[in-house]
Design a protein around this motif. Sequence first.
Motif, PDB file in Angstrom:
ATOM      1  N   HIS A 157       1.177  -1.148  -0.006  1.00 43.88           N
ATOM      2  CA  HIS A 157       0.079  -0.028  -0.014  1.00 43.88           C
ATOM      3  C   HIS A 157       0.990   1.385   0.165  1.00 43.88           C
ATOM      4  O   HIS A 157       0.722   2.271  -0.713  1.00 43.88           O
ATOM      5  CB  HIS A 157      -1.016   0.140   1.261  1.00 43.88           C
ATOM      6  N   LEU A 158       2.083   1.140   0.615  1.00 40.42           N
ATOM      7  CA  LEU A 158       2.956   2.441   0.706  1.00 40.42           C
ATOM      8  C   LEU A 158       3.559   2.504  -0.470  1.00 40.42           C
ATOM      9  O   LEU A 158       3.638   3.740  -1.100  1.00 40.42           O
ATOM     10  CB  LEU A 158       3.923   2.229   1.945  1.00 40.42           C
ATOM     11  N   GLU A 159       3.974   1.396  -1.118  1.00 38.92           N
ATOM     12  CA  GLU A 159       4.396   1.690  -2.660  1.00 38.92           C
ATOM     13  C   GLU A 159       3.470   2.076  -3.585  1.00 38.92           C
ATOM     14  O   GLU A 159       3.731   3.190  -4.364  1.00 38.92           O
ATOM     15  CB  GLU A 159       4.966   0.344  -3.067  1.00 38.92           C
ATOM     16  N   GLU A 160       2.181   1.770  -3.461  1.00 34.29           N
ATOM     17  CA  GLU A 160       1.157   2.543  -4.203  1.00 34.29           C
ATOM     18  C   GLU A 160       1.219   3.947  -3.739  1.00 34.29           C
ATOM     19  O   GLU A 160       0.960   4.771  -5.025  1.00 34.29           O
ATOM     20  CB  GLU A 160      -0.176   1.839  -4.061  1.00 34.29           C
ATOM     21  N   ALA A 161       0.969   4.326  -2.671  1.00 43.82           N
ATOM     22  CA  ALA A 161       0.714   5.592  -2.441  1.00 43.82           C
ATOM     23  C   ALA A 161       2.341   6.575  -2.717  1.00 43.82           C
ATOM     24  O   ALA A 161       1.769   7.759  -3.351  1.00 43.82           O
ATOM     25  CB  ALA A 161       0.555   5.807  -0.684  1.00 43.82           C
ATOM     26  N   GLU A 162       3.433   6.061  -2.865  1.00 43.65           N
ATOM     27  CA  GLU A 162       4.304   6.781  -3.447  1.00 43.65           C
ATOM     28  C   GLU A 162       4.401   7.029  -4.830  1.00 43.65           C
ATOM     29  O   GLU A 162       4.573   8.003  -5.296  1.00 43.65           O
ATOM     30  CB  GLU A 162       5.889   5.793  -3.067  1.00 43.65           C
ATOM     31  N   ALA A 176       0.013  15.668   1.036  1.00 39.62           N
ATOM     32  CA  ALA A 176       0.308  14.558   0.387  1.00 39.62           C
ATOM     33  C   ALA A 176       1.489  13.857   0.709  1.00 39.62           C
ATOM     34  O   ALA A 176       1.734  12.677   1.202  1.00 39.62           O
ATOM     35  CB  ALA A 176      -0.130  14.147  -0.905  1.00 39.62           C
ATOM     36  N   THR A 177       2.645  14.917   0.461  1.00 38.69           N
ATOM     37  CA  THR A 177       4.166  14.401   0.708  1.00 38.69           C
ATOM     38  C   THR A 177       4.238  14.106   2.131  1.00 38.69           C
ATOM     39  O   THR A 177       5.004  13.210   2.393  1.00 38.69           O
ATOM     40  CB  THR A 177       4.785  15.508  -0.156  1.00 38.69           C
ATOM     41  N   ALA A 178       3.926  15.192   2.830  1.00 37.78           N
ATOM     42  CA  ALA A 178       4.017  15.140   4.324  1.00 37.78           C
ATOM     43  C   ALA A 178       3.501  13.788   4.873  1.00 37.78           C
ATOM     44  O   ALA A 178       3.984  13.183   5.809  1.00 37.78           O
ATOM     45  CB  ALA A 178       3.239  16.332   5.060  1.00 37.78           C
ATOM     46  N   LEU A 179       2.083  13.663   4.454  1.00 37.38           N
ATOM     47  CA  LEU A 179       1.599  12.187   5.042  1.00 37.38           C
ATOM     48  C   LEU A 179       2.156  10.870   4.394  1.00 37.38           C
ATOM     49  O   LEU A 179       2.495   9.991   5.252  1.00 37.38           O
ATOM     50  CB  LEU A 179       0.308  12.187   4.364  1.00 37.38           C
ATOM     51  N   LEU A 180       3.073  10.986   3.579  1.00 37.87           N
ATOM     52  CA  LEU A 180       3.940  10.087   2.858  1.00 37.87           C
ATOM     53  C   LEU A 180       5.174   9.856   3.660  1.00 37.87           C
ATOM     54  O   LEU A 180       5.317   8.665   4.097  1.00 37.87           O
ATOM     55  CB  LEU A 180       4.067  10.150   1.385  1.00 37.87           C
ATOM     56  N   ASP A 181       5.608  10.700   4.197  1.00 39.09           N
ATOM     57  CA  ASP A 181       6.874  10.778   5.007  1.00 39.09           C
ATOM     58  C   ASP A 181       6.323  10.019   6.448  1.00 39.09           C
ATOM     59  O   ASP A 181       7.276   9.204   6.870  1.00 39.09           O
ATOM     60  CB  ASP A 181       7.498  12.150   5.234  1.00 39.09           C
ATOM     61  N   LEU A 182       5.237  10.461   6.881  1.00 43.71           N
ATOM     62  CA  LEU A 182       4.858   9.950   7.913  1.00 43.71           C
ATOM     63  C   LEU A 182       4.537   8.317   7.786  1.00 43.71           C
ATOM     64  O   LEU A 182       4.759   7.672   8.830  1.00 43.71           O
ATOM     65  CB  LEU A 182       3.453  10.843   8.386  1.00 43.71           C
ATOM     66  N   ALA A 183       3.998   7.939   6.793  1.00 45.13           N
ATOM     67  CA  ALA A 183       3.653   6.715   6.496  1.00 45.13           C
ATOM     68  C   ALA A 183       4.770   5.830   6.643  1.00 45.13           C
ATOM     69  O   ALA A 183       4.935   4.718   6.806  1.00 45.13           O
ATOM     70  CB  ALA A 183       2.772   6.461   5.216  1.00 45.13           C
TER      71      ALA A 183
END
Length: 219
Positions: A157-162, A176-183
């Motif tokens: 799921h993280l790879e899909e979000a990236e 979205a970028t900030a949330l991605l770093d948090l994920a």
Amino acid sequence: MSNALSISNLGLPARSPGTAVKKAAKKAAKKTAKNAPSYHHPKKHVGPGQEHKSKHDAQADLRRAHLHLARAFSLLGVLPKSNAVSELKKLYSLCRDFSDAKSTSPKATAESARALEHLCFVTFAVSHSSSGDPISNELQRDLDRHFQHDFQKQTAHLEEAEATVEQRVGERHSPATALLDLARHALATAEQMLRKEDWYLAHECLRATDAITKAIEHL
């Protein structure tokens, strides 16, 4: 003479056996047609009327976001000051911005707030050195299998979000970028907790990762 009721007493005409059989056959055929796969009960809302469902879902997400934020706010109020708490407060502010912005999907707001609550619980448990009750070896093996599978799923799921964030042009400093770093951080912490067999914190981190990737999907 007997006073018991009968067909003759009521003055109704006697029916022949053939009539009863025909009526039963007709009833059975009608029931069969009704239960056939092609039979559908008419819906109350068809076409444009389905917007009622979308409105209901949006309201449910806003309600869910409010409850997650309320619980997170309670936890943030008792956590000692630290860099982690500062980051959580930034996420809380971001969630509030999502909630106030009409342009943000209610689903993204609710999932971001859910992630915040999970991460607040992680910070609370770490700051209070919380550890779960002793568990049996059989349950440990079951938890390990379950969370290893969940970890792999959340990694995907993280790879899909990236990939989703990379496709968006000019969003290097977007929410979205900030949330991605948090994920990424939540998933890395989950991996550490799995190695330590700290199932409670692993669970909270994996749920946080799941919530963040869903939030990114709906931003």
